[in-house]
Design a protein around this motif. Structure first.
Motif, PDB file in Angstrom:
ATOM      1  N   GLN A 310     -10.371   5.168  -6.809  1.00 45.32           N
ATOM      2  CA  GLN A 310      -9.802   3.842  -7.008  1.00 45.32           C
ATOM      3  C   GLN A 310      -9.412   3.774  -8.470  1.00 45.32           C
ATOM      4  OE1 GLN A 310      -9.505   1.079  -5.049  1.00 45.32           O
ATOM      5  NE2 GLN A 310     -10.700   1.557  -3.215  1.00 45.32           N
ATOM      6  N   HIS A 311      -8.127   3.657  -8.726  1.00 45.50           N
ATOM      7  CA  HIS A 311      -7.747   3.553 -10.140  1.00 45.50           C
ATOM      8  C   HIS A 311      -7.956   2.151 -10.679  1.00 45.50           C
ATOM      9  CE1 HIS A 311      -6.450   7.620 -10.558  1.00 45.50           C
ATOM     10  NE2 HIS A 311      -5.793   7.516  -9.429  1.00 45.50           N
ATOM     11  N   PHE A 312      -7.901   1.165  -9.780  1.00 45.25           N
ATOM     12  CA  PHE A 312      -8.271  -0.189 -10.211  1.00 45.25           C
ATOM     13  C   PHE A 312      -9.732  -0.431  -9.877  1.00 45.25           C
ATOM     14  CE2 PHE A 312      -3.744  -1.238 -10.296  1.00 45.25           C
ATOM     15  CZ  PHE A 312      -3.730  -1.868 -11.511  1.00 45.25           C
TER      16      PHE A 312
ATOM     17  N   GLU B   4      -4.188   2.952  -5.305  1.00 46.31           N
ATOM     18  CA  GLU B   4      -4.407   2.222  -6.542  1.00 46.31           C
ATOM     19  C   GLU B   4      -3.365   1.123  -6.717  1.00 46.31           C
ATOM     20  OE1 GLU B   4      -3.822   5.348  -6.139  1.00 46.31           O
ATOM     21  OE2 GLU B   4      -2.065   5.973  -7.284  1.00 46.31           O
ATOM     22  N   ARG B   7      -4.125  -3.508  -5.629  1.00 46.50           N
ATOM     23  CA  ARG B   7      -4.367  -4.802  -6.267  1.00 46.50           C
ATOM     24  C   ARG B   7      -3.043  -5.447  -6.656  1.00 46.50           C
ATOM     25  NH1 ARG B   7      -6.833  -7.508 -11.324  1.00 46.50           N
ATOM     26  NH2 ARG B   7      -5.999  -5.836 -12.574  1.00 46.50           N
ATOM     27  N   SER B  90      -7.817  -2.022 -17.498  1.00 45.37           N
ATOM     28  CA  SER B  90      -8.553  -2.494 -16.321  1.00 45.37           C
ATOM     29  C   SER B  90      -8.948  -3.968 -16.398  1.00 45.37           C
ATOM     30  CB  SER B  90      -9.781  -1.617 -16.050  1.00 45.37           C
ATOM     31  OG  SER B  90     -10.322  -1.137 -17.243  1.00 45.37           O
ATOM     32  N   SER B 121      -1.622   2.234 -11.833  1.00 45.80           N
ATOM     33  CA  SER B 121      -2.841   2.898 -12.288  1.00 45.80           C
ATOM     34  C   SER B 121      -3.477   2.016 -13.347  1.00 45.80           C
ATOM     35  CB  SER B 121      -2.474   4.259 -12.870  1.00 45.80           C
ATOM     36  OG  SER B 121      -3.594   4.843 -13.486  1.00 45.80           O
ATOM     37  N   SER B 122      -4.717   2.291 -13.662  1.00 43.57           N
ATOM     38  CA  SER B 122      -5.290   1.673 -14.850  1.00 43.57           C
ATOM     39  C   SER B 122      -4.887   2.523 -16.051  1.00 43.57           C
ATOM     40  CB  SER B 122      -6.804   1.588 -14.732  1.00 43.57           C
ATOM     41  OG  SER B 122      -7.348   2.877 -14.605  1.00 43.57           O
TER      42      SER B 122
END
Lengths: 312, 312
Positions: A310-312, B4, B7, B90, B121-122
């Motif tokens: 999970q990148h977030f 990702e 969100r 993030s 991505s973050s």
């Protein structure tokens, strides 16, 4: 494609196809193949997120292309070319650029693609890269995530979990004597060119982790996925770590193998289409609540703490 | 388009066209308009490089699209859609995402484009964004940088230098009572839809600065460009600062006006094609060493210390 492209363009211009107009115009000019649909995908590689500072620039370049190529492979598309954006700290030296461009050149040859254009900038701190890949499929021939049917088997190409273990090895957290696992993390092999349009009902590439990516097909297809952990193909190098690494193997990302929904009467056709590439049946789709159930050798459900990157 | 994306996808999914497959597949699927050439361009917006930390997210979104749209305008292309990559720290909160998506939605409506897909991505520190725009031109109808001919006049749309002064104003380095200059820096207006294919021999959008971008046409067309500084159209707000800001106006970037090479017998056709948009003759192309000579009202050459934005 501003003029800020000029320094890196010395390295990149030799990589450009005619569509790139020598990388000296505002945009690329592309004549689409007649009667085909185009497939577009974009993915980024960020220093400290998707690669480790100090990773070899040629491998960063190749993985950037391969992550995107793998998305095309999952749709059954043939790649044509790409646009590239680079943001590099201003001190980045020529040898980094040269090696980066060399990696691009290698994979352009390997996968038959050309550079169409791009944008380059300085960055304040970390390296950030992205690529947009352009490919094509025959009209209506794209594989999607939403086509799986109840009764389809779940198949997967290659071996699963190597890249996640390889990442741990690169951080010194486990031993990788042969370097096989690290190599699977640094230089994945996208499964291009399999003729699966008349065989598979759905496909996805495993970038986020087997369980999570299977979940994507389940959600898109409104099906339950039953995954038999003991059937998941494991390389000898990964098998060495036994069940202690089961969760990492099944939920780790970056394998870039293909996960497929295939009706039982197409099993043999699938094997033939995959040729030398191993392909393994690991479970089944049924009607039921959308989601993945992972089962051990006794048919008991295994619960994982996490289901993928999970990148977030 | 990994998971990702999920969100931000809640905010972005409503912006997707059918090509985006609900942003839930591996790639976008696009049927190209028959008999047309496609035009691809990509540009990034990096926090601290292309925008100031704390800039309104909706304006960042719109400028990201507009910088790319302007590249399509320079080629005479009609925009269709785009792919988006975002890398956000993030901690980025929902209100930032909502405002960013709202800016995209506004300009999608304004310019008739749709979201085809993307990757999110973050990031470790700064916000980094890029977009790949896809448009089309009639076969052979693209405007290029390399088509200028000796004897062509140099024309420019709108007014020049506002954005560079606006950036100074936003840093508190000069007064901008009306906010006009800052607005030209924050929200440029790409000059879409001008029918210039049979009028102009060459075109470029002014992103790096008037002198530098004129230089790009000169190099690509192997011509000398003679630019009359006093003829360069200046807004009343910019003119207030007089010759002290001449270099900033002529070499500053980010105006996103069009710079055109037009044969003298097409002057009237050009004015008609531009309609309400002012267009001004500011110099001439001749045979001679490729490059730009900037002349003052006495015909004396003006030398500038810099010739435009250089990101490297």
């Amino acid at each position: 494609m501003g003029d800020e492209f000029s320094r890196i363009a010395r390295y990149l211009a030799p990589l450009a196809g005619p569509e790139g107009l020598g990388l000296t115009d505002d945009a690329a000019l592309f004549t689409p193949p007649a009667g085909q649909q185009l497939v577009f995908t974009t993915d980024q590689m960020l220093e400290g997120v998707h690669f480790i500072p100090g990773d070899p620039p040629s491998l960063i370049a190749r993985k950037l292309l391969r992550r995107n190529l793998s998305d095309l492979a999952a749709m059954g598309a043939t790649p044509l070319g790409y646009l590239l954006t680079t943001a590099l700290p201003s001190g980045t030296d020529e040898s980094w650029l040269a090696a980066f461009a060399n990696g691009l050149a290698q994979d352009q040859t390997e996968f038959g693609i050309k550079l169409f254009g791009g944008d380059s900038s300085s960055s304040l701190s970390h390296i950030s890269l992205s690529a947009t890949l352009i490919g094509y499929v025959t009209l209506g021939g794209a594989l999607r995530r939403n086509g799986a049917k109840a009764g389809d088997d779940i198949w997967v190409t290659g071996t699963i979990g190597d890249a996640a273990l390889g990442l741990l090895a690169r951080y010194g957290k486990l031993q990788d004597y042969s370097g096989f696992l690290a190599n699977r993390s640094l230089l994945p092999m996208p499964r291009m060119g399999l003729k699966l349009a008349d065989i598979a009902h759905a496909a996805i590439d495993i970038s986020d982790g087997l369980v999570q990516d299977l979940g994507h097909i389940c959600e898109a297809s409104h099906l339950a996925g039953h995954l038999h952990a003991m059937l998941v193909p494991t390389s000898p190098e990964a098998a060495m770590f036994g069940d202690a690494m089961l969760e990492t193997r099944l939920t780790g990302g970056d394998d870039y193998e293909l996960l497929l929904a295939v009706p039982p009467d197409k099993s043999e056709a699938l094997r033939l289409a995959c040729g030398d590439l191993p392909v393994t049946k690991i479970g089944k789709f049924t009607n039921g609540q959308a989601g993945v159930t992972t089962l051990d050798q006794h048919g008991q459900e295994i619960k994982f703490l996490k289901s993928g990157w999970q990148h977030f």
